[in-house]
Design a protein around this motif. Structure first.
Motif, PDB file in Angstrom:
ATOM      1  N   LEU A  47      -3.625   6.867   6.239  1.00  0.00           N
ATOM      2  CA  LEU A  47      -3.106   5.620   5.373  1.00  0.00           C
ATOM      3  C   LEU A  47      -4.192   5.516   4.066  1.00  0.00           C
ATOM      4  O   LEU A  47      -3.735   4.532   3.384  1.00  0.00           O
ATOM      5  N   HIS A  86      -6.446   6.255  11.956  1.00  0.00           N
ATOM      6  CA  HIS A  86      -5.076   6.582  10.932  1.00  0.00           C
ATOM      7  C   HIS A  86      -5.638   7.091   9.604  1.00  0.00           C
ATOM      8  O   HIS A  86      -5.378   6.314   8.527  1.00  0.00           O
ATOM      9  N   MET A 137      -2.280   5.260   0.952  1.00  0.00           N
ATOM     10  CA  MET A 137      -1.356   4.025   0.815  1.00  0.00           C
ATOM     11  C   MET A 137      -2.246   2.773   0.230  1.00  0.00           C
ATOM     12  O   MET A 137      -1.722   2.117  -0.473  1.00  0.00           O
ATOM     13  N   TYR A 138      -3.351   2.748   0.914  1.00  0.00           N
ATOM     14  CA  TYR A 138      -4.197   1.560   0.639  1.00  0.00           C
ATOM     15  C   TYR A 138      -5.144   1.759  -0.775  1.00  0.00           C
ATOM     16  O   TYR A 138      -5.128   0.839  -1.420  1.00  0.00           O
TER      17      TYR A 138
END
Length: 200
Positions: A142, A139, A145-146
């Motif tokens: 993501l 994914h 987001m991280y």
């Protein structure tokens, strides 16, 4: 009670530091030191570090003249330092290995809140420690987001290795971060180990 290893020092260390510690032992001919490593992956679950270190201290303290813990705080929230103080064992100073590899004083002065750090070990183990556990192999969306709050990947190199540097640059590219290379060598790790008493 007679110590079975009179004059010897046991190093209880993070597995992420094993290569560097063994290199220093060999280079300095510190024949009075033994190394016992805990799994490096404990950094992903730092609540495991303190009880694991305690277990090794309890198991081996009767066998050695001295025990030295080669972990910094490493996410234990001060628990590891408290344990060492209670058990009369010393540990390396600093909040984490990124700090003592750079030199704790120098690292603190930088105040780099938006930097993501990799050491030689973490460059080698980037996929196993970060990319796959975070699900980014499946994914990639993501990523922001991280890592959205980071601006720069700082590679703190213990060795001058072109292949590792190329891999670190690729890690920065995959994370969408700027890249900075710093050759730190062993930083505060070397003098911390050198200060341990050798047998008379």
């Amino acid at each position: 009670m007679q110590l079975r290893n009179q004059g010897r020092v046991l190093l209880i260390a993070c597995g992420a530091l094993a290569r560097e510690i063994l290199a220093l032992i060999k280079a300095n001919e510190w024949q009075h030191m033994d190394l016992q490593c805990l799994p490096a992956i404990y950094h992903n679950t730092p609540e495991k570090i303190t009880p694991a270190v305690k277990g090794y201290i309890e198991k081996h303290r009767g066998d050695y003249s001295d025990i030295f813990v080669v972990y910094a705080d490493c996410g234990t929230g001060g628990q590891l330092q408290t344990l060492c103080d209670e058990m009369g064992v010393s540990m390396i100073a600093g909040p984490h290995c990124y700090s003592f590899f750079e030199g704790n004083a120098a690292f603190e002065a930088r105040e780099e809140l938006t930097c993501f750090y990799l050491t030689d070990f973490l460059v080698r183990q980037f996929d196993a420690f970060f990319w796959r556990p975070m699900g980014l192999d499946k994914h990639p969306q993501l990523r922001d987001m991280y890592f959205g709050n980071y601006t720069t990947l700082v590679y703190q190199a213990q060795l001058k290795d072109a292949a590792l540097e190329a891999k670190a640059k690729d890690c920065a590219r995959r994370m969408g971060l700027a890249y900075e290379y710093r050759y730190t060598g062993y930083g505060d790790l070397a003098p911390a180990l050198a200060a341990l008493s050798s047998p008379s």
